[in-house]
Design an enzyme around this catalytic site. Structure first.
Site, short mmCIF file in Angstrom:
data_model
loop_
_atom_site.label_atom_id
_atom_site.label_comp_id
_atom_site.label_asym_id
_atom_site.label_seq_id
_atom_site.Cartn_x
_atom_site.Cartn_y
_atom_site.Cartn_z
CG MET A 1 -12.98 -34.03 -10.80
SD MET A 1 -12.02 -32.57 -10.43
CE MET A 1 -12.84 -31.39 -11.50
CB CYS A 2 -8.94 -38.89 -10.82
SG CYS A 2 -9.28 -38.76 -12.59
#
Length: 655
Positions: A1-2
Site C-alpha cells: 500500500m501507499c
C-alpha cells in the site's frame, strides 16, 4: 500500500531531511513506485508537485529535495497502486478549495465503502449530504479521492459559517466513524488532511491486507528542545538538530512507518484522530479551543465565523467541550454545599491566588479560597485542568506521558510539579507497594499511555514519583479529565486513587463516557449538576439509587489484536447457555466497557457505580450530555462528569 509523510511546525521549517529518507521508499528501499506527490502550504497558498514516476527516480523529487522551501504545514505521499491506474490523476495529495481555504488530502489503505467502479449516483454520502447537492467530485478513480470529496461535501452540508476547530474536530471524528462503520474488519483508513497554513488532521484505522504481514498504520514524533541527533533509516544520513534549530522550533513528523532509527515514534491508536498545530498533537475539544483562541485555526477571507451561534453555545456548555471548567464548578458545589471549613495549611495557591492564612472557610462563590492542601492532575495535558483547579489547591502536581503536553502546561504556570509518568507511578507515592491487575484482562492498561520508558524521565523542575517517601501526606484532590476514555478496566485505578486520597476530605473528580441504557437516558441541560449529598447514593438524574474513566507507545501485536476484538461485536451462540460455554465451564466475564471506533473507551454506568461502592467512595454529583450523537452498537454514548468523596469511615455517609 501507499505511505504518508506529514510535517506540522511551530516556525517555518524545511522538510529536506525527512523527505530525503521518505522518497527513497518510492522504488528504492521499498516498492511504492507508482507515483508520488507533495503539498506545501505557504501563507494562504498551496504549492504542489505530483509525478506518476517513482519518487526515488523522479527528477522532480530530486528538485524538491534540494529546493529551500520552508513551511508550517505539509504532506507527501508515495503510491503503491491497489485501485486506479498509474496515472497523474490518481496521484496524491488531492487538492480542493472550500470556503476560501486550500484543503489537501492523502490516504493509505482501502475503504470498501468507497471502492469499486461506482457511478456518481452510487457514491456513498456522509453526514447531511444530499445526493443531488454534491459540489466536489473525484477526477480520478481511487477510493481515496472519493472519500476526500465525500468529506468536503459533508462539511459543506453541515456548516453555512466557518466552523471552529473543536467543532470541526468532532465533526471529522464522526465522519471517520461513519466511513468505517459496517466494514470494520476490511477497512484500512489512514489519512492526512490539511486545511490551511496551520492545521493538519491525522487519522488511523490500521490493518493488513489479506495474505500480507505488512502493518499499515500511522506514527508520529515531535522534535523539540533540547534537540538531538537523528539518523534516517532508509539512507545513510544524519543531522544533529541542535546545530540547526532555535529554542522556538518544534516539529511534529507523521509517517506510515518511522523514518529514523534513534527517535521515539508513537503509533496512533486504532480509530484515533489527532489535530496538529504548532508542532503539537491535540486530541481533546477544549485543547482545540485553546488553539483557536491563540489566533490559529481556519483562516478565510470569504467566509466569516459568527461570533457565537446558538449551536456553538450549546457545544461550549457540553461535557466534552468544557470538561475542566464544568468539573471545577461541580466540585465547588459539592464542597461549598457542606459549608466546608477545611484548613489548607500554610501554602498558597500559586498563580491562581487563594489563601494560606489558616482561615480557609469558603466565602462568596467558593472560588476565592483554598480548600485542598495537595492535589494531583492525572493526564494534565497542556494544563487546562490545572488552570481550572489552581485556585482551590495549595500544591498541585501535573502528570502526563507526553513531554510536549507538559511543555505547554509549564507555560501556563498552573502546576507546582510536572511529572512525566503514568497513573500508577504518580499515585504510588501514596499507595506504596506493587500494583495488581484488574479483573478484565482484555481492557486497556491503567496508564495514560503505554510508555514504560517515560516512567524514568521527568520534566524540568519535576519530582520523580518513585523518589517520594511512601508516608508523604495524601492528596485532598485527584482530578482525571479525559483520561478514563483511554483505559478499559478502571478497577485498579479506583483502588489506587482511594489509597492516595485523604479519608474524610478527599475528592475524586473525573470525566468519562457512559454507555447509556434507555432507562438511564438523560436530556441535555436537565439537572446539570445533581448534588446528592443529602441522599443515600446513586447518581442518576431521576434519583434512582446506585446499584452497585497524549500519547500511546507503539502497540505490540497482541495489543492490536485486543483492540480489534474490542471493536467488533461478540458472536453469541444461541445454543449455549448464557452462563456456560460448550464444555460446561463458565465463560469469561464480558467487560463492562467497550472500545469505540473513535479509539475511546465507553463504560457501563452501573460499572462505575459499582466500583465506587466497592472502593468506599461516595458519589456526590454527576452531569451527562450528548457527544455529537455518537453511538456504539446501537447504544447512546454520553459524556459524563463525576464527583466522588472519600468518607473517613470508608463507606456511605451517615447523616
Amino acid at each position: 500500500m501507499c505511505q504518508l509523510l506529514g510535517m506540522n511546525c511551530a516556525t517555518p521549517t524545511d522538510f529536506n531531511f525527512s523527505f530525503r529518507g521518505f522518497a527513497r521508499r518510492g522504488g528504492e528501499t521499498d516498492k511504492h513506485e507508482h507515483g508520488w506527490g507533495i503539498a506545501v502550504f505557504e501563507g494562504r497558498g498551496l504549492r504542489t508537485f505530483l509525478d506518476p514516476l517513482p519518487a526515488a527516480k523522479s527528477p522532480v523529487a530530486s528538485f524538491v529535495e534540494g529546493y529551500p522551501m520552508k513551511t508550517l504545514n505539509m504532506m507527501a505521499h508515495i503510491r503503491y497502486a491497489t485501485q486506479g491506474a498509474v496515472e497523474l490523476e490518481n496521484v496524491h495529495p488531492f487538492q480542493r478549495e472550500m470556503w476560501g481555504i486550500q484543503w489537501c488530502f492523502c490516504h493509505n489503505g482501502e475503504v470498501p465503502k468507497f471502492a469499486g467502479a461506482l457511478g456518481p449516483d452510487e457514491m456513498p454520502v456522509l453526514g447531511r449530504t444530499r445526493r443531488g447537492e454534491r459540489t466536489f467530485h473525484p477526477v480520478g478513480d481511487t477510493d481515496s479521492e472519493a472519500v476526500f470529496c465525500a468529506v468536503l461535501n459533508a462539511l459543506r452540508a453541515e456548516f453555512d459559517t466557518l466552523p471552529s476547530l473543536p467543532v470541526l474536530f468532532e465533526t471529522l471524528r464522526r465522519f471517520c466513524c461513519e466511513i468505517v462503520s459496517g466494514y470494520e474488519t476490511s477497512t484500512i483508513f489512514n489519512f492526512l488532511l490539511g486545511c490551511g497554513r496551520y492545521t493538519l488532521f491525522a487519522y488511523s484505522w490500521p490493518g493488513s491486507r489479506p495474505g500480507s504481514t505488512v502493518w499499515n498504520g500511522l506514527h508520529y514524533t515531535v522534535r523539540s528542545p533540547p534537540f538531538s541527533r537523528a539518523t534516517l533509516s532508509d539512507v545513510d544520513y544524519a543531522v544533529n538538530f541542535a546545530d540547526v534549530t532555535t529554542p522556538s522550533d518544534r516539529v511534529a513528523v507523521i509517517a506510515t512507518k518511522p523514518l529514523t532509527v534513534d527517535e521515539r515514534w508513537t503509533e496512533f491508536r486504532k480509530g484515533q484522530l489527532l489535530m496538529f498545530d504548532g508542532g503539537v498533537p491535540y486530541s481533546e475539544l477544549y485543547d482545540c479551543d485553546e488553539v483557536e483562541k491563540s489566533g490559529r485555526g481556519l483562516c478565510s477571507r470569504v467566509l466569516r465565523r459568527e461570533e457565537t451561534s446558538a449551536a456553538e453555545e450549546r457545544r461550549m456548555s457540553s461535557v466534552s467541550y468544557n470538561a475542566p471548567g464544568l468539573l471545577r464548578d461541580m466540585v465547588d458545589t459539592v464542597v461549598v454545599g457542606e459549608g466546608d471549613t477545611r484548613d489548607a495549611g500554610d501554602g498558597e495557591a500559586g498563580d491562581g491566588g487563594g489563601g494560606g492564612d489558616g482561615d480557609n472557610t469558603w466565602k462568596g462563590d467558593g472560588k476565592d479560597r483554598v480548600w485542598a492542601r495537595r492535589g494531583i492532575d492525572l493526564g494534565c495535558g497542556c494544563g487546562l485542568s490545572g488552570a481550572a483547579f489552581r485556585s482551590s489547591v495549595s500544591h498541585l502536581t501535573g502528570v502526563d506521558l507526553s513531554r510536549e503536553m507538559l511543555d505547554k502546561a509549564r507555560e501556563r504556570g498552573c502546576h507546582d510539579d510536572l511529572v512525566v509518568g503514568d497513573i500508577e507511578t504518580a499515585l504510588r507515592r501514596c499507595c506504596g507497594g506493587a500494583m495488581t491487575g484488574g479483573k478484565y484482562a482484555n481492557g486497556g492498561s491503567a496508564k495514560i499511555a503505554q510508555d514504560p520508558e517515560s516512567k524514568e524521565e521527568k520534566s524540568e523542575g519535576a519530582v520523580a514519583p518513585d523518589q517520594k517517601d511512601a508516608t508523604h501526606p495524601k492528596f485532598d484532590l485527584v482530578v482525571a479529565c479525559d483520561v478514563f476514555v483511554y483505559i478499559g478496566d478502571l478497577r485498579q485505578v479506583f483502588l489506587s486513587v482511594r489509597d492516595a486520597l485523604e479519608p474524610g476530605r478527599g475528592v475524586f473528580a473525573f470525566s468519562a463516557e457512559f454507555l447509556e441504557d434507555d432507562e438511564n437516558e438523560n436530556v441535555d441541560g436537565e439537572d446539570e449538576c445533581n448534588n446528592i449529598a443529602e441522599g443515600e447514593g446513586g447518581i442518576g438524574p431521576s434519583g434512582e439509587s446506585a446499584s452497585s474513566p497524549q500519547e500511546t507507545k507503539c502497540c505490540a501485536e497482541d495489543e492490536r489484536d485486543e483492540e480489534k476484538r474490542a471493536c467488533e461485536p461478540d458472536d453469541d451462540d444461541d445454543d449455549v447457555d448464557e452462563d456456560q460455554d460448550e464444555d460446561g465451564a463458565s465463560p469469561p466475564l464480558r467487560p463492562p466497557f467497550a472500545l469505540q471506533a473513535c479509539a475511546r473507551y465507553a463504560h457501563e454506568r452501573s460499572y462505575v457505580e459499582s466500583l465506587a461502592e466497592e472502593c468506599g467512595f461516595e458519589l456526590r454529583a454527576v452531569r451527562t450530555s450528548s457527544v455529537g450523537g455518537r453511538t456504539h452498537m446501537g447504544r447512546e454514548v454520553r459524556g459524563a462528569l463525576v464527583v466522588m468523596s472519600l468518607p473517613s469511615h470508608g463507606g456511605k455517609r451517615r447523616r
